[in-house]
Design a protein around this motif. Structure first.
Motif, PDB file in Angstrom:
ATOM      1  N   MET A 131      -2.926  -6.335 -12.140  1.00 15.15           N
ATOM      2  CA  MET A 131      -3.303  -5.249 -11.251  1.00 15.15           C
ATOM      3  C   MET A 131      -2.180  -4.212 -11.220  1.00 15.15           C
ATOM      4  O   MET A 131      -1.020  -4.544 -11.084  1.00 15.15           O
ATOM      5  CB  MET A 131      -3.556  -5.809  -9.847  1.00 15.15           C
ATOM      6  N   GLU A 132      -2.566  -2.963 -11.339  1.00 10.32           N
ATOM      7  CA  GLU A 132      -1.596  -1.877 -11.328  1.00 10.32           C
ATOM      8  C   GLU A 132      -1.101  -1.630  -9.900  1.00 10.32           C
ATOM      9  O   GLU A 132      -1.874  -1.616  -8.953  1.00 10.32           O
ATOM     10  CB  GLU A 132      -2.281  -0.621 -11.863  1.00 10.32           C
ATOM     11  N   GLU A 133       0.209  -1.426  -9.767  1.00 11.78           N
ATOM     12  CA  GLU A 133       0.773  -1.150  -8.447  1.00 11.78           C
ATOM     13  C   GLU A 133       0.512   0.291  -8.048  1.00 11.78           C
ATOM     14  O   GLU A 133       0.484   1.180  -8.886  1.00 11.78           O
ATOM     15  CB  GLU A 133       2.290  -1.382  -8.465  1.00 11.78           C
ATOM     16  N   LEU A 134       0.321   0.477  -6.753  1.00 13.79           N
ATOM     17  CA  LEU A 134       0.167   1.834  -6.242  1.00 13.79           C
ATOM     18  C   LEU A 134       1.515   2.539  -6.251  1.00 13.79           C
ATOM     19  O   LEU A 134       2.546   1.931  -6.015  1.00 13.79           O
ATOM     20  CB  LEU A 134      -0.339   1.808  -4.797  1.00 13.79           C
ATOM     21  N   CYS A 135       1.480   3.804  -6.506  1.00 14.95           N
ATOM     22  CA  CYS A 135       2.677   4.625  -6.412  1.00 14.95           C
ATOM     23  C   CYS A 135       3.107   4.633  -4.943  1.00 14.95           C
ATOM     24  O   CYS A 135       2.290   4.874  -4.061  1.00 14.95           O
ATOM     25  CB  CYS A 135       2.355   6.043  -6.881  1.00 14.95           C
ATOM     26  N   PRO A 136       4.385   4.333  -4.656  1.00 12.51           N
ATOM     27  CA  PRO A 136       4.833   4.297  -3.259  1.00 12.51           C
ATOM     28  C   PRO A 136       4.603   5.627  -2.525  1.00 12.51           C
ATOM     29  O   PRO A 136       4.295   5.625  -1.334  1.00 12.51           O
ATOM     30  CB  PRO A 136       6.321   3.987  -3.355  1.00 12.51           C
ATOM     31  N   ARG A 137       4.732   6.745  -3.212  1.00 19.33           N
ATOM     32  CA  ARG A 137       4.494   8.042  -2.557  1.00 19.33           C
ATOM     33  C   ARG A 137       3.020   8.199  -2.179  1.00 19.33           C
ATOM     34  O   ARG A 137       2.693   8.689  -1.103  1.00 19.33           O
ATOM     35  CB  ARG A 137       4.912   9.195  -3.470  1.00 19.33           C
ATOM     36  N   PHE A 138       2.130   7.799  -3.090  1.00 26.54           N
ATOM     37  CA  PHE A 138       0.697   7.861  -2.804  1.00 26.54           C
ATOM     38  C   PHE A 138       0.368   6.963  -1.621  1.00 26.54           C
ATOM     39  O   PHE A 138      -0.363   7.362  -0.710  1.00 26.54           O
ATOM     40  CB  PHE A 138      -0.114   7.437  -4.038  1.00 26.54           C
ATOM     41  N   GLU A 139       0.921   5.765  -1.635  1.00 32.14           N
ATOM     42  CA  GLU A 139       0.670   4.814  -0.552  1.00 32.14           C
ATOM     43  C   GLU A 139       1.148   5.370   0.790  1.00 32.14           C
ATOM     44  O   GLU A 139       0.452   5.289   1.802  1.00 32.14           O
ATOM     45  CB  GLU A 139       1.367   3.489  -0.857  1.00 32.14           C
ATOM     46  N   LYS A 140       2.331   5.994   0.798  1.00 30.09           N
ATOM     47  CA  LYS A 140       2.856   6.578   2.039  1.00 30.09           C
ATOM     48  C   LYS A 140       1.973   7.743   2.500  1.00 30.09           C
ATOM     49  O   LYS A 140       1.655   7.870   3.686  1.00 30.09           O
ATOM     50  CB  LYS A 140       4.294   7.057   1.858  1.00 30.09           C
ATOM     51  N   ALA A 141       1.563   8.600   1.559  1.00 28.78           N
ATOM     52  CA  ALA A 141       0.705   9.738   1.905  1.00 28.78           C
ATOM     53  C   ALA A 141      -0.626   9.259   2.486  1.00 28.78           C
ATOM     54  O   ALA A 141      -1.096   9.784   3.496  1.00 28.78           O
ATOM     55  CB  ALA A 141       0.469  10.625   0.683  1.00 28.78           C
ATOM     56  N   MET A 142      -1.239   8.275   1.860  1.00 30.51           N
ATOM     57  CA  MET A 142      -2.516   7.758   2.355  1.00 30.51           C
ATOM     58  C   MET A 142      -2.335   7.097   3.722  1.00 30.51           C
ATOM     59  O   MET A 142      -3.200   7.225   4.592  1.00 30.51           O
ATOM     60  CB  MET A 142      -3.124   6.764   1.363  1.00 30.51           C
ATOM     61  N   GLY A 143      -1.229   6.411   3.913  1.00 31.37           N
ATOM     62  CA  GLY A 143      -0.958   5.805   5.211  1.00 31.37           C
ATOM     63  C   GLY A 143      -0.853   6.856   6.301  1.00 31.37           C
ATOM     64  O   GLY A 143      -1.408   6.697   7.399  1.00 31.37           O
ATOM     65  N   LEU A 144      -0.157   7.943   6.002  1.00 38.13           N
ATOM     66  CA  LEU A 144      -0.001   9.023   6.977  1.00 38.13           C
ATOM     67  C   LEU A 144      -1.338   9.700   7.263  1.00 38.13           C
ATOM     68  O   LEU A 144      -1.734   9.862   8.418  1.00 38.13           O
ATOM     69  CB  LEU A 144       1.011  10.046   6.465  1.00 38.13           C
ATOM     70  N   LEU A 145      -2.047  10.087   6.213  1.00 35.10           N
ATOM     71  CA  LEU A 145      -3.307  10.806   6.393  1.00 35.10           C
ATOM     72  C   LEU A 145      -4.404   9.942   7.001  1.00 35.10           C
ATOM     73  O   LEU A 145      -5.327  10.469   7.625  1.00 35.10           O
ATOM     74  CB  LEU A 145      -3.780  11.400   5.068  1.00 35.10           C
ATOM     75  N   SER A 146      -4.308   8.636   6.825  1.00 40.06           N
ATOM     76  CA  SER A 146      -5.333   7.762   7.400  1.00 40.06           C
ATOM     77  C   SER A 146      -4.970   7.288   8.801  1.00 40.06           C
ATOM     78  O   SER A 146      -5.752   6.572   9.428  1.00 40.06           O
ATOM     79  CB  SER A 146      -5.583   6.559   6.482  1.00 40.06           C
ATOM     80  N   THR A 147      -3.830   7.703   9.312  1.00 38.34           N
ATOM     81  CA  THR A 147      -3.480   7.374  10.692  1.00 38.34           C
ATOM     82  C   THR A 147      -4.534   8.010  11.591  1.00 38.34           C
ATOM     83  O   THR A 147      -4.870   9.189  11.439  1.00 38.34           O
ATOM     84  CB  THR A 147      -2.080   7.913  11.049  1.00 38.34           C
ATOM     85  N   ARG A 148      -5.043   7.223  12.510  1.00 39.78           N
ATOM     86  CA  ARG A 148      -6.146   7.684  13.351  1.00 39.78           C
ATOM     87  C   ARG A 148      -5.839   9.028  14.000  1.00 39.78           C
ATOM     88  O   ARG A 148      -4.769   9.215  14.562  1.00 39.78           O
ATOM     89  CB  ARG A 148      -6.468   6.645  14.419  1.00 39.78           C
TER      90      ARG A 148
END
Length: 109
Positions: free
Chosen positions: A1-18
């Motif tokens: 399984m390919e790892e997520l880019c840490p920057r992408f993961e951080k961006a998605m975490g921020l944008l998906s914050t309720r």
């Protein structure tokens, strides 16, 4: 399984914050006072304040304080925040096509 880019993961975490997405969508319309945003969004003042602090810390939202009486505080998107406009508009376009309106959901029940 390919790892997520840490920057992408951080961006998605921020944008998906309720509520973050709705706050950004609201600020795309222009500079707003806290009370205007509180009236526009279905969110408590405490939670709105918390999310605005988070977005300000990330450099996405700018907080401007005006030395008036009473003190006026306005929020706007920074350059970094405005750079999210095409992303937010694309999500809106996707939602318009693929997410049924609430009344559509109620009619199907």
């Amino acid at each position: 399984m390919e790892e997520l880019c840490p920057r992408f993961e951080k961006a998605m975490g921020l944008l998906s914050t309720r509520w973050v997405g709705l706050i950004l969508f609201d600020l795309l319309k222009g500079t707003k006072r806290f009370s205007q945003m509180e009236a526009d969004l279905p969110i408590s003042g405490r939670l709105l304040s918390d999310r605005l602090k988070l977005l300000e810390k990330e450099g996405i939202v700018a907080r401007n304080i005006y030395s008036e009486f009473p003190v006026r505080i306005e929020y706007s998107l920074s350059d970094k925040g405005r750079a999210l406009e095409p992303v937010i508009k694309e999500i809106q376009s996707w939602a318009d096509v693929h997410v049924p309106a609430e009344q559509d959901d109620e009619q199907k029940v």
